[in-house]
Write an enzyme that holds these catalytic residues in place. Structure first.
Site, PDB file in Angstrom:
ATOM      1  N   GLN A   1     -28.114  -3.992  36.437  1.00  0.00           N
ATOM      2  CA  GLN A   1     -29.159  -2.960  36.412  1.00  0.00           C
ATOM      3  C   GLN A   1     -29.106  -2.147  37.705  1.00  0.00           C
ATOM      4  OE1 GLN A   1     -31.056  -2.490  33.774  1.00  0.00           O
ATOM      5  NE2 GLN A   1     -30.877  -4.403  32.637  1.00  0.00           N
TER       6      GLN A   1
ATOM      7  N   GLU B   1     -21.410 -12.192  25.537  1.00  0.00           N
ATOM      8  CA  GLU B   1     -21.128 -10.960  26.279  1.00  0.00           C
ATOM      9  C   GLU B   1     -19.688 -10.543  25.977  1.00  0.00           C
ATOM     10  OE1 GLU B   1     -22.518  -8.606  28.423  1.00  0.00           O
ATOM     11  OE2 GLU B   1     -20.468  -7.832  28.536  1.00  0.00           O
TER      12      GLU B   1
ATOM     13  N   ASP C   1     -30.475  -7.786  24.772  1.00  0.00           N
ATOM     14  CA  ASP C   1     -30.558  -6.675  25.726  1.00  0.00           C
ATOM     15  C   ASP C   1     -29.326  -5.791  25.523  1.00  0.00           C
ATOM     16  OD1 ASP C   1     -30.952  -5.022  27.883  1.00  0.00           O
ATOM     17  OD2 ASP C   1     -30.538  -6.544  29.407  1.00  0.00           O
TER      18      ASP C   1
ATOM     19  N   CYS D   1     -33.081  -0.180  26.752  1.00  0.00           N
ATOM     20  CA  CYS D   1     -33.118   1.005  27.620  1.00  0.00           C
ATOM     21  C   CYS D   1     -33.166   2.278  26.792  1.00  0.00           C
ATOM     22  CB  CYS D   1     -31.929   1.005  28.587  1.00  0.00           C
ATOM     23  SG  CYS D   1     -30.359   0.895  27.746  1.00  0.00           S
TER      24      CYS D   1
HETATM   25  C1  LIG Z   1     -27.824  -3.330  28.867  1.00  0.00           C
HETATM   26  S1  LIG Z   1     -26.536  -4.405  29.383  1.00  0.00           S
HETATM   27  C2  LIG Z   1     -27.458  -5.885  29.609  1.00  0.00           C
HETATM   28  C3  LIG Z   1     -26.791  -6.942  30.418  1.00  0.00           C
HETATM   29  C4  LIG Z   1     -27.710  -8.045  30.969  1.00  0.00           C
HETATM   30  N1  LIG Z   1     -28.583  -8.578  29.968  1.00  0.00           N
HETATM   31  C5  LIG Z   1     -28.487  -7.527  32.166  1.00  0.00           C
HETATM   32  O1  LIG Z   1     -29.656  -7.145  32.011  1.00  0.00           O
HETATM   33  O2  LIG Z   1     -27.912  -7.467  33.258  1.00  0.00           O
HETATM   34  C6  LIG Z   1     -25.646  -4.636  27.913  1.00  0.00           C
HETATM   35  C7  LIG Z   1     -24.483  -5.598  28.022  1.00  0.00           C
HETATM   36  O3  LIG Z   1     -23.923  -5.731  26.709  1.00  0.00           O
HETATM   37  C8  LIG Z   1     -22.514  -5.770  26.819  1.00  0.00           C
HETATM   38  N2  LIG Z   1     -22.042  -5.328  25.487  1.00  0.00           N
HETATM   39  C9  LIG Z   1     -21.931  -4.071  25.007  1.00  0.00           C
HETATM   40  N3  LIG Z   1     -21.603  -4.106  23.694  1.00  0.00           N
HETATM   41  C10 LIG Z   1     -21.490  -5.416  23.353  1.00  0.00           C
HETATM   42  C11 LIG Z   1     -21.206  -6.090  22.154  1.00  0.00           C
HETATM   43  N4  LIG Z   1     -20.938  -5.428  21.034  1.00  0.00           N
HETATM   44  N5  LIG Z   1     -21.232  -7.430  22.144  1.00  0.00           N
HETATM   45  C12 LIG Z   1     -21.484  -8.121  23.288  1.00  0.00           C
HETATM   46  N6  LIG Z   1     -21.775  -7.531  24.462  1.00  0.00           N
HETATM   47  C13 LIG Z   1     -21.779  -6.194  24.495  1.00  0.00           C
HETATM   48  C14 LIG Z   1     -22.168  -4.889  27.986  1.00  0.00           C
HETATM   49  O4  LIG Z   1     -20.916  -5.253  28.542  1.00  0.00           O
HETATM   50  C15 LIG Z   1     -23.338  -5.174  28.935  1.00  0.00           C
HETATM   51  O5  LIG Z   1     -23.033  -6.238  29.802  1.00  0.00           O
END
Ligand SMILES: C[S@@+](CC[C@H](N)C(=O)[O-])C[C@H]1O[C@@H](n2cnc3c(N)ncnc32)[C@H](O)[C@@H]1O
Length: 393
Positions: A228, A275, A323, A350
């Site tokens: 973040q 992830e 998330d 978000c």
């Molecule tokens: C908004 S971030 C949230 C990460 C964590 N929860 C945080 O708050 O630090 C979204 C995360 O989802 C991962 N991501 C994006 N698409 C994805 C998918 N289809 N499956 C798994 N992870 C994914 C991204 O790499 C990123 O780390």
């Protein structure tokens, strides 16, 4: 009135839409006005048409909205970064709250959505702990993409960068015009307890990872993995998302470097985090191991694929936290989450529009709305972080 590309005329801005544009109408066209304030009377120019929607920019503010202020940043309007600087901070918070409510009503189809007051950021400026700087070696410029283009807007002072990152931006700029590598187009920067890390390494800054301590947990991450951007509100946001959840098994979807995985591992006997990004998943494993938490498993996979693979009968979860990125859960993910029949779900988002789209499915699937909270993680922009708790009765 002809609403064609290049046409100029006056409109009144009715309200601000979830994407941050001001909404106006002319003839049978819907107009999305950039950098507007609700109630503004503005002379606009139509920049482009897409279906029934016309995108416009403001040529002149004829009668300013009561929420309008003079944007303090000299790059405002040209730089594609901040799109809410024309609004007082109180108005920004109020509009974000209205955007969330509007999405819950129109998209999630909640008849009477609750009032959500957005928790302000302790710092309205100089809050960013992460940035992607664009570089144009030929032009000798470093900054952000200009609004709506891939031209680099040369930025010497970015008012939302944390002081450490601002200093490093100045150091990087001092390497111009000829000490930056040929072919360099982007620099990823992150600040943590050890200082600033840059990818690629430059100006004496390595691309090693940095640490940030939040709510008693230490997180390590690198300049290229998601973390973040505003660390000031993370502690209350984690506390809200995890709340009083505890029990046997928790699932942390889109887990990143483990921001929620670590606190969940202290409350549940077993935690599974999913992830897709390999580097982020490795950091999550490192962060768990450094915290001596051995009761969590991090799976490197896309959430939809992993949920497709598992048998819900053999994978019981009391609590699911998700998330996802701005696009929300991938197609099919919410339906798969419903088959898990977890008693509680915490959705951290978000983007209020994709959140509302996914919430509609969860509510139709039998979940009831518990609480909604919102955090102003991104001051001076239209973005807002929302945390929704759902309960299956
Ligand atoms: C908004 S971030 C949230 C990460 C964590 N929860 C945080 O708050 O630090 C979204 C995360 O989802 C991962 N991501 C994006 N698409 C994805 C998918 N289809 N499956 C798994 N992870 C994914 C991204 O790499 C990123 O780390």
């Amino acid at each position: 009135m002809s609403v064609s590309e290049g046409a100029t005329f006056e409109v009144e801005v009715e309200r601000i839409l979830p994407g941050g544009f001001g909404l106006a109408h002319a003839g049978d066209r819907t107009i999305f006005v950039s950098l507007a304030a609700p109630g503004d009377v503005v002379k606009i120019k139509i920049d482009r048409l897409r279906g029934r929607i016309a995108f416009a920019s403001i040529l002149e503010v004829v009668k300013p909205s009561k929420f309008r202020i003079e944007p303090p940043c000299p790059y405002f309007g040209r730089c594609g970064g901040c799109d809410f600087q024309q609004l007082s901070y109180d108005a920004q918070l109020r509009l974000k709250s209205e955007i969330i409510r509007d999405c819950l009503h129109r998209i999630a189809r909640l008849e009477n959505p609750p009032e959500v007051s957005v928790i302000p950021s302790p710092h309205q400026w100089r809050y960013r702990a992460r940035a992607n700087w664009q570089v144009d070696i030929n032009a000798g410029t470093v900054g952000y993409f200009e609004r709506g283009t891939h031209q680099v807007c040369d930025v010497a002072d970015c008012a939302v960068l944390g002081p450490e990152l601002q200093q490093v931006l100045e150091n990087v700029r001092s390497l111009l015009p000829d000490k930056l590598r040929e072919g360099l187009t982007e620099i990823e920067a992150v600040s943590g307890e050890e200082g600033v890390a840059l990818a690629p390494p430059l100006a004496g800054h390595s691309d090693q990872d940095v640490t940030r301590r939040i709510g008693g947990e230490a997180y390590r991450f690198g300049p290229s993995s998601f973390f973040q951007i505003n660390h000031d509100l993370l502690e209350p946001m984690i506390a809200t998302a995890v709340a009083d959840a505890c029990g046997q098994a928790a699932l942390d979807l889109y887990g990143g470097v483990g921001l929620f995985t670590l606190p969940l591992a202290r409350r549940f006997s077993q935690v599974t985090a999913v992830e897709a990004n390999k580097a982020a998943a490795n950091y999550a494993r490192l962060n768990l191991s450094n915290a001596q938490l051995t009761n969590a498993t991090v799976i490197t996979a896309r959430v939809a694929e992993w949920l497709n693979r598992i048998d819900p009968a053999e994978n019981e979860f009391d609590f699911v936290l998700l998330d996802p990125p701005r696009t929300g859960a991938e197609p099919g993910v919410i339906e798969q989450i419903l088959t898990l029949r977890a008693r509680k779900i915490s959705y951290v988002s978000c983007d209020p529009a994709t959140l509302a789209r996914d919430l509609k499915l969860l509510l139709e699937g039998g979940y009831e709305l518990g609480s909604i909270a919102a955090f102003d993680i991104f001051p001076q922009t239209h973005h807002v972080e929302t945390v929704v708790q759902l309960v299956f009765e």
